[in-house]
Design a protein around this motif. Structure first.
Motif, short mmCIF file in Angstrom:
data_model
loop_
_atom_site.label_atom_id
_atom_site.label_comp_id
_atom_site.label_asym_id
_atom_site.label_seq_id
_atom_site.Cartn_x
_atom_site.Cartn_y
_atom_site.Cartn_z
N UNK A 20 0.84 -1.20 0.00
CA UNK A 20 0.00 0.00 0.00
C UNK A 20 0.88 1.26 0.00
N UNK A 21 1.90 1.28 0.85
CA UNK A 21 2.80 2.44 0.90
C UNK A 21 3.46 2.67 -0.46
N UNK A 22 3.90 1.60 -1.09
CA UNK A 22 4.58 1.71 -2.38
C UNK A 22 3.68 2.27 -3.47
N UNK A 23 2.48 1.75 -3.57
CA UNK A 23 1.55 2.20 -4.62
C UNK A 23 1.08 3.63 -4.37
N UNK A 24 0.64 3.92 -3.15
CA UNK A 24 0.12 5.26 -2.84
C UNK A 24 1.24 6.29 -2.92
N UNK A 25 2.44 5.90 -2.50
CA UNK A 25 3.57 6.82 -2.53
C UNK A 25 3.96 7.28 -3.92
N UNK A 26 3.54 6.54 -4.95
CA UNK A 26 3.85 6.90 -6.33
C UNK A 26 2.87 7.91 -6.92
N UNK A 27 1.78 8.18 -6.24
CA UNK A 27 0.79 9.13 -6.75
C UNK A 27 1.38 10.53 -6.69
N UNK A 28 1.27 11.25 -7.79
CA UNK A 28 1.81 12.61 -7.87
C UNK A 28 1.23 13.50 -6.78
N UNK A 29 2.11 14.18 -6.05
CA UNK A 29 1.70 15.10 -5.01
C UNK A 29 1.74 14.52 -3.61
N UNK A 30 1.79 13.19 -3.50
CA UNK A 30 1.84 12.55 -2.18
C UNK A 30 3.23 12.73 -1.59
N UNK A 31 3.29 13.20 -0.34
CA UNK A 31 4.57 13.41 0.32
C UNK A 31 4.82 12.40 1.44
N UNK A 32 3.78 11.69 1.86
CA UNK A 32 3.94 10.70 2.91
C UNK A 32 2.75 9.77 3.00
N UNK A 33 3.02 8.53 3.42
CA UNK A 33 1.96 7.54 3.60
C UNK A 33 2.23 6.82 4.91
N UNK A 34 1.26 6.85 5.81
CA UNK A 34 1.37 6.16 7.10
C UNK A 34 0.28 5.11 7.16
N UNK A 35 0.68 3.86 7.38
CA UNK A 35 -0.28 2.75 7.41
C UNK A 35 -0.29 2.13 8.80
N UNK A 36 -1.47 2.04 9.41
CA UNK A 36 -1.63 1.38 10.70
C UNK A 36 -2.33 0.05 10.44
N UNK A 45 -0.41 12.08 3.22
CA UNK A 45 -0.03 13.48 3.37
C UNK A 45 0.39 14.04 2.01
N UNK A 46 0.11 15.33 1.83
CA UNK A 46 0.48 15.99 0.57
C UNK A 46 0.65 17.48 0.81
N UNK A 47 1.36 18.13 -0.10
CA UNK A 47 1.55 19.58 -0.01
C UNK A 47 0.35 20.33 -0.54
N UNK A 48 -0.46 19.68 -1.34
CA UNK A 48 -1.64 20.30 -1.92
C UNK A 48 -2.69 19.24 -2.17
N UNK A 49 -3.76 19.61 -2.86
CA UNK A 49 -4.83 18.65 -3.13
C UNK A 49 -4.35 17.49 -4.01
N UNK A 50 -4.78 16.29 -3.65
CA UNK A 50 -4.49 15.10 -4.45
C UNK A 50 -5.84 14.47 -4.79
N UNK A 51 -5.99 14.07 -6.04
CA UNK A 51 -7.24 13.48 -6.51
C UNK A 51 -7.55 12.21 -5.72
N UNK A 52 -8.68 12.21 -5.03
CA UNK A 52 -9.12 11.08 -4.23
C UNK A 52 -9.19 9.79 -5.05
#
Length: 68
Positions: A20-36, A45-52
């Motif tokens: 999940x971290x690997x795939x989501x982390x590749x989305x443009x604009x994503x700066x961090x992914x935390x998985x519990x 996390x992102x610096x700006x809006x990311x398409x849901x």
């Protein structure tokens, strides 16, 4: 900086978390992914809006589903 949390079903191990971290982390604009793993919560996390839809597609590509 903004963040959005998703509830993801089907994750059962550390490999699931990495996928999940690997795939989501590749989305443009994503700066961090935390998985519990215990709660199934994925915080993106992102610096700006990311398409849901892009986040949901990335989670689907990893083999898991976002709970509605």
């Amino acid at each position: 900086m903004s963040s959005v949390t998703y509830t993801v079903t089907g994750m059962t191990c550390g490999h699931c978390v990495s996928s999940v971290k690997g795939e989501v982390g590749q989305v443009a604009g994503v700066t961090g992914v935390d998985v519990d793993l215990a709660t199934g919560q994925v915080t993106v996390s992102s610096d700006g809006p990311v398409d849901d839809a892009l986040i949901r597609d990335a989670i689907d590509e990893a083999g898991y589903e976002v709970k509605a």
